[in-house]
Motif scaffolding. Structure first.
Motif, PDB file in Angstrom:
ATOM      1  N   UNK A 102       0.975  -1.691   0.018  1.00 13.15           N
ATOM      2  CA  UNK A 102      -0.151  -0.193  -0.076  1.00 13.15           C
ATOM      3  C   UNK A 102       0.978   1.285  -0.012  1.00 13.15           C
ATOM      4  N   UNK A 103       1.616   1.118   0.616  1.00 20.99           N
ATOM      5  CA  UNK A 103       2.708   2.407   0.599  1.00 20.99           C
ATOM      6  C   UNK A 103       3.551   2.681  -0.478  1.00 20.99           C
ATOM      7  N   UNK A 104       3.739   1.396  -0.960  1.00 23.36           N
ATOM      8  CA  UNK A 104       4.772   1.167  -2.012  1.00 23.36           C
ATOM      9  C   UNK A 104       4.072   2.442  -3.265  1.00 23.36           C
ATOM     10  N   UNK A 105       2.360   1.682  -2.935  1.00 21.73           N
ATOM     11  CA  UNK A 105       1.571   2.288  -5.035  1.00 21.73           C
ATOM     12  C   UNK A 105       1.384   4.085  -4.273  1.00 21.73           C
ATOM     13  N   UNK A 106       0.281   3.601  -3.167  1.00 23.73           N
ATOM     14  CA  UNK A 106      -0.262   5.153  -2.992  1.00 23.73           C
ATOM     15  C   UNK A 106       0.605   6.198  -1.630  1.00 23.73           C
ATOM     16  N   UNK A 107       2.087   5.670  -1.160  1.00 27.11           N
ATOM     17  CA  UNK A 107       2.453   6.671  -0.314  1.00 27.11           C
ATOM     18  C   UNK A 107       2.663   7.889  -0.911  1.00 27.11           C
ATOM     19  N   UNK A 108       2.722   8.626  -0.329  1.00 26.54           N
ATOM     20  CA  UNK A 108       3.858  10.266  -0.330  1.00 26.54           C
ATOM     21  C   UNK A 108       4.737  10.524  -0.874  1.00 26.54           C
ATOM     22  N   UNK A 109       5.047  10.585  -2.148  1.00 30.15           N
ATOM     23  CA  UNK A 109       6.885  10.735  -2.442  1.00 30.15           C
ATOM     24  C   UNK A 109       6.905  12.040  -2.731  1.00 30.15           C
ATOM     25  N   UNK A 110       8.050  12.660  -2.852  1.00 32.26           N
ATOM     26  CA  UNK A 110       8.885  13.712  -3.762  1.00 32.26           C
ATOM     27  C   UNK A 110       9.512  13.350  -4.628  1.00 32.26           C
ATOM     28  N   UNK A 111       9.424  12.087  -5.382  1.00 33.85           N
ATOM     29  CA  UNK A 111       9.850  12.286  -6.874  1.00 33.85           C
ATOM     30  C   UNK A 111       8.561  12.593  -7.602  1.00 33.85           C
ATOM     31  N   UNK A 112      10.146  13.108  -8.977  1.00 31.71           N
ATOM     32  CA  UNK A 112       8.841  13.122  -9.968  1.00 31.71           C
ATOM     33  C   UNK A 112       9.300  12.743 -11.213  1.00 31.71           C
ATOM     34  N   UNK A 113       8.024  12.567 -11.902  1.00 35.05           N
ATOM     35  CA  UNK A 113       7.238  11.989 -12.787  1.00 35.05           C
ATOM     36  C   UNK A 113       8.349  11.199 -13.643  1.00 35.05           C
TER      37      UNK A 113
END
Length: 483
Positions: free
Chosen positions: A432-443
Motif C-alpha cells: 500500500x505505501x509503495x503504491x499510494x504513499x507520499x513521495x517527492x520523486x518526479x514523474x
C-alpha cells in the motif's frame, strides 16, 4: 513429431545463435523472435494433442499428454512474454554499466538454453533424461543468477548451486532406485526408466523400493520447488539475479520441478497401497505455506518478499496435489497457471519499479502511482491478484483447494486459512505505501513497457470469471490422468 522437434530445437538453436551474436543491438529482437517461434510451435503441439490424443515419439523417449502439454504451452508463453520484458530492461541495465556486452551475450544464450531444458524436462518420457534436464536447468540458472558478478549475486549463485546440487543428487539416487524397482519387470534396457512403461506395470513394482525412491525424489525435486525446509536458495536467487530471471524462476522452474514430483507420485500411488506419497506432499506443502506466511512480514527487499510468496503458493499447489482427487488436482493445475502468470507479471512490474527508483528496499519505494501510474497500478493489481482477491483466478483456485480441504482434510483447514490471512496482511501492508504513499520523486519521463504485465493480469482475471470450455476439459483430463 515435427511439433516436438520444433519445440525443443528452436530454443536450442536460439541459444547457439545468441552465444555468437548476443551482445549486438539486434540480440534482444532475436531473443524475442526465437521465443515467439517456440510459443507458436508449442501452440501447434497443444492443438495436435487436443485433436489426436497423447503422443509417444522418437523411440518412446518423448511423451505428450494433456498434463504436460498444458505446462509446455504455459512455459513457452511465459518465456515469450519475459523475453519482451527483458528487451528494454536489459538495455537499461547495460546503459547503467551493470552489464558488459559479454555478460549480455551470456544472458541471452542462457535464457534460451534455460527454456530448452525446461521443455525437455516436460516432454521427456525417460526419467533419466528428466533428471539430466533438471540438472542442466540448475547450471544455466546459476550463470544467470550470478550475472551481475557482485559479491551478493555470487554468494546467491553459490548457495543456489550447492543446495540444488545436493537436492538433485538425492533425485538421482531416487531415479536409480526407481530403475532398480522396474528392472526385474522391464529388463535392463532403457525401457526400465520410461514413464509410460513404468505406469503400465506400476501395480507390480516392488512397493518398498518404490516408497524409498519417492522419498528421495520428493526431497530432490522438492529442493527445486522451494519447499520448506529446502527453500533457502530461492529468496537469495530472486533478490540478486536480474528481474527477468526471477520471473522465469517463479513462473517456470518451480512448476517443472513440481511436475516431476507429481509424475513420480502417480507411480507410487499405483504400487504402494498406503497414503505415503499423499501424506508427504501434504506435509511438505502445508509446512511451506505456514513458514512462508510468517517470513513474509520480516522482508525488506521487494524481490525477496515475492520470492517467499512463491514458496507459499508452491506449498499450496503441493498440498492440493497431495490431497489428490479430481477437484483438488483440477484446482492445483489452475493454481499453477494463475500463479505463473501473476507472479511473472509482478516481477515485470517490480523490475521496472526497482530500476526507476534505484533500490529494492521497500521503505525507499513510495508513491509509484504518482511517479508512474502504469507501474503503480500494475503492482497494485498484481499484488491483489496473488493475494487471492476476487474476481482474479487465484481466488478461484484457492477457494477450490480450501473447500476440498474442508471436506477431505479438515485438520489442515485452520492452518491454511491462518497462513493465507497472515500472508495477505503482510504483503498488502507493504504494498500500500509503495503504491499510494507520499513521495517527492518526479514523474518518470520514460513510459515503461507494461504490455506483458497487463496481458498476464487480464488472463488471470479471465480465469477467475470464466474458464473457456476447452481449457476446463483440458484441466479435467489432466486431473484424471494424475489420479
Amino acid at each position: 513429431m515435427i511439433e516436438i522437434l520444433l519445440v525443443l530445437g528452436l530454443p536450442l538453436a536460439g541459444a547457439a545463435l545468441l552465444a555468437l551474436v548476443g551482445d549486438r543491438r539486434s540480440a534482444p529482437q532475436v531473443n524475442v523472435t526465437v521465443s515467439l517461434a517456440t510459443f507458436v510451435a508449442a501452440a501447434a503441439l497443444t492443438a495436435r494433442v487436443i485433436r489426436d490424443g497423447p503422443l509417444l515419439v522418437l523411440d518412446r523417449q518423448f511423451f505428450v499428454d494433456p498434463f504436460n502439454v498444458f505446462l509446455v504451452a504455459l512455459t513457452a508463453f511465459v518465456g515469450f512474454t519475459t523475453s519482451i520484458f527483458s528487451q528494454p530492461y536489459m538495455r537499461i541495465e547495460e546503459e547503467h554499466k551493470r552489464l558488459t556486452p559479454a555478460r549480455l551475450r551470456l544472458y541471452h544464450a542462457m535464457f534460451q538454453l534455460f527454456n530448452c531444458t525446461m521443455l525437455v524436462a516436460l516432454l521427456t518420457n525417460n526419467m533419466g533424461i528428466l533428471w539430466v534436464a533438471m540438472e542442466a536447468a540448475t547450471l544455466t540458472t546459476v550463470l544467470l543468477v550470478s550475472l551481475y558478478r557482485t559479491p551478493a549475486s555470487l554468494e546467491a549463485a553459490w548457495k543456489y548451486f550447492i543446495l540444488c546440487g545436493v537436492g538433485i543428487a538425492q533425485a538421482l539416487f531416487g531415479t536409480i532406485l526407481l530403475y532398480f524397482a522396474a528392472e526385474k519387470l522391464l529388463g535392463a534396457e532403457g525401457g526400465a526408466l520410461l514413464w509410460t512403461e513404468l505406469n503400465a506395470v506400476k501395480g507390480d513394482l516392488e512397493p518398498t523400493v518404490l516408497s524409498l525412491a519417492f522419498v528421495f525424489l520428493l526431497v530432490g525435486y522438492g529442493t527445486k520447488v522451494g519447499l520448506v525446509p529446502l527453500h533457502n536458495w530461492l529468496p537469495d536467487a530472486h533478490a540478486e539475479g536480474p528481474t527477468p530471471v526471477s520471473a522465469v524462476l517463479s513462473g517456470l522452474l518451480l512448476n517443472v520441478a513440481l511436475y516431476a514430483v507429481v509424475r513420480c507420485k502417480v507411480l507410487v500411488e499405483g504400487s504402494v497401497q498406503t497414503s505415503l506419497a499423499r501424506e508427504l506432499m501434504m506435509g511438505f506443502g502445508l509446512t511451506s505455506v505456514v513458514v512462508a506466511a510468517f517470513l513474509l512480514s520480516r522482508q525488506k527487499d521487494i524481490k525477496r518478499l515475492f520470492a517467499y510468496s512463491s514458496i507459499e503458493h508452491m506449498g499450496i499447489i503441493t498440498f492440493a496435489f497431495g490431497m489428490g482427487g479430481p477437484i483438488a488436482n483440477f484446482a492445483a493445475l489452475l493454481h499453477m497457471t494463475v500463479h505463473s502468470l501473476t507472479k511473472s507479471a509482478i516481477f515485470f512490474t517490480v523490475g521496472h519499479a526497482t530500476q526507476k527508483t534505484g533500490t529494492q528496499i521497500m521503505d525507499d519505494i513510495r508513491g509509484l502511482v504518482t511517479v508512474s501510474p502504469m507501474i503503480g497500478w500494475g503492482l497494485a493489481l498484481g499484488t491483489l491478484a496473488i493475494l487471492g482477491m476476487p474476481p482474479f483466478g487465484v481466488f478461484a483456485s484457492e477457494f477450490l483447494i480450501l473447500t476440498t480441504a474442508m471436506r477431505s482434510q479438515p485438520w489442515a483447514t485452520p492452518f491454511l486459512l491462518g497462513a493465507l490471512g497472515l500472508a495477505f496482511a503482510a504483503v498488502f501492508s507493504k504494498m500500500q505505501p509503495m503504491v499510494f504513499g507520499e513521495t517527492t520523486a518526479k514523474k518518470l519521463p520514460v513510459r515503461p513497457a507494461m504490455v506483458p504485465v497487463f496481458v498476464h493480469l487480464a488472463l488471470v482475471l479471465l480465469l477467475g470469471l470464466w474458464i473457456p470450455p476447452f481449457l476446463a476439459d483440458w484441466y479435467r483430463e489432466a486431473a484424471r490422468l494424475i489420479g
